[in-house]
Design an enzyme around this catalytic site. Structure first.
Site, PDB file in Angstrom:
ATOM      1  CG  PHE A 130      34.503  16.055  58.214  1.00 47.11           C
ATOM      2  CD1 PHE A 130      34.294  16.762  57.043  1.00 47.11           C
ATOM      3  CD2 PHE A 130      33.902  14.815  58.362  1.00 47.11           C
ATOM      4  CE1 PHE A 130      33.483  16.237  56.029  1.00 47.11           C
ATOM      5  CE2 PHE A 130      33.104  14.285  57.359  1.00 47.11           C
ATOM      6  CZ  PHE A 130      32.899  15.002  56.192  1.00 47.11           C
ATOM      7  CG  ASP A 220      32.571  13.150  65.387  1.00 44.16           C
ATOM      8  OD1 ASP A 220      32.834  11.940  65.278  1.00 44.16           O
ATOM      9  OD2 ASP A 220      32.299  13.880  64.399  1.00 44.16           O
ATOM     10  CE  LYS A 249      35.039   7.724  59.235  1.00 48.49           C
ATOM     11  NZ  LYS A 249      34.828   7.429  57.818  1.00 48.49           N
TER      12      LYS A 249
END
Length: 401
Positions: A130, A220, A249
């Protein structure tokens, strides 16, 4: 009779609104207490209302929040220095989210490919990945639900099994006749894909193949970075350094932020006019990031994540050891997955009813991403209250069979 809020139906929200928080605890409109084991999906690194962060943001709001990247932003320099020091990378670009960071990484891959004479550069991606919901990042993502309705997808993303180095080696041999691959993009720990960590051997093998073939190794670390795994960045468990790393985040403990760190051939690819952002790297976000980094360093939160994660894993393993349907613990540090043998989305609402904030990912994995300031007592409380819920859920399923 209540009127429906004029919001687009992009979320299936739980019927709770949190009004305040303190540390790892949230309170709803009625004042009810919840133990937060999700931290805004790995965002609230310092928990809620951390005094250092609150004071820093109040001070910054009173000074300047935004001035645009047409001018010098000294706080960007300060945060970039902290990040490159901890990562071994060379430089940084700041944006607003993980999606934007991954988009920038994909643009770097295209530039790198064109510099090598590749007319249509491709980026290798992996099953269960993702990377975001923009057209390019959802094309790189391996989730038909995310992609459905947005076809045609962006081409140029050959997909391989995760942790399968032999498959990547085979693709490298196929590509050698007429090179078209510019980069490899993967998560150090797949979050939405089930809290599945890339093995050290796999990461080391990807690094070797990227070096051999002139590809960029792009990691990532949007969810797994910022100390969550028990290292500043999860790939550091494998002792390698990528060419590109994306963050977001937890970097600013709740203030929207994204970052792309580059190294080696990737560090000089972006030139003025190649990329930009209106809000990215604004003084408020940079102050939040700088304060987060300083508190993490001062309070030893990275090492704490490793120790506390092991405490939670052992606790759940002991509590669920003899429970049919429990398949084992996954992840690293405070990026924890509790594997079950059946879809378990119903546990989210059941936990919420019991004052626990959790999440389910990949349908069968209970995902725990507590703030890094979680106490030992709160960790033990999480095990003591969540494990019985999981046991009852699994036993109900066994009785129904």
């Amino acid at each position: 009779m209540t009127c429906q809020a004029p919001l687009m139906s992009t979320y299936l929200r739980q019927p709770v609104a949190f009004t305040r928080g303190q540390g790892a605890i949230l309170f709803d409109e009625a004042g009810r207490r919840y133990l937060d084991a999700l931290s805004g999906i790995a965002v609230n690194t310092l928990g809620h209302a951390h005094p250092d962060l609150v004071a820093a943001l109040q001070d910054q709001v009173a000074k300047i929040m935004h001035c645009s990247n047409l001018f010098e932003v000294p706080l960007q320099d300060a945060v970039a220095r902290q990040l490159v020091q901890r990562s071994g990378m060379t430089n940084a670009f700041f944006c607003n989210s993980g999606l934007e960071a991954n988009e920038a990484a994909l643009k770097l891959a295209r530039l790198h490919g064109h510099a090598r004479g590749i007319a249509e550069p491709r980026v290798v991606v992996f099953e269960h990945a993702f990377h975001g919901r923009s057209l390019a990042t959802l094309s790189a993502t391996a989730n038909p639900k995310v992609q459905k309705g947005f076809e045609p997808l962006v081409p140029g993303f050959p997909r391989l099994p995760f942790n399968d180095l032999a498959a990547l080696e085979a693709l490298a041999r196929q590509d050698s006749a007429a090179p078209s691959i510019a980069a490899v993009l993967l998560e150090s720990i797949q979050g939405e894909g089930g809290i599945t960590a890339a093995t050290p051997e796999f990461l080391q093998g990807v690094r070797r193949l990227c070096d051999e073939h002139g590809w960029l190794m792009m990691l990532d670390e949007v969810q797994s970075g910022m100390g969550r795994s028990g290292r500043w960045f999860a790939h550091q468990w494998a002792g390698i350094t990528p060419d590109v790393m994306t963050l977001a985040k937890g970097l600013a403990s709740g203030v929207p932020i994204g970052a792309v760190l580059a190294h080696g051939p990737a560090a000089s690819l972006f030139q003025p006019g190649n990329h930009g952002t209106t809000f990215g790297g604004n003084p408020l976000a940079m102050r939040a990031a700088l304060t987060t980094l300083e508190v993490m360093e001062r309070d030893g939160l990275v090492a704490r994540a490793e120790v506390l994660g092991e405490r939670l894993r052992q606790g759940f393993e002991q509590a669920l050891a003899d429970t049919k349907g429990f398949t084992g613990m996954q992840g690293k540090g405070l990026m924890i997955g509790i594997g079950l043998d059946r879809p378990c989305g119903a546990l989210v609402k059941r936990a919420l009813d019991e004052g626990l904030v959790i999440n389910v990912t990949a349908e069968r994995v209970v995902r725990l991403l507590p703030p890094l300031i979680l106490s030992d007592a709160e960790a033990d409380e999480l095990v003591q209250r969540l494990a019985p819920l999981i046991r009852r859920f699994l036993q109900e399923g066994q009785a129904a069979r």
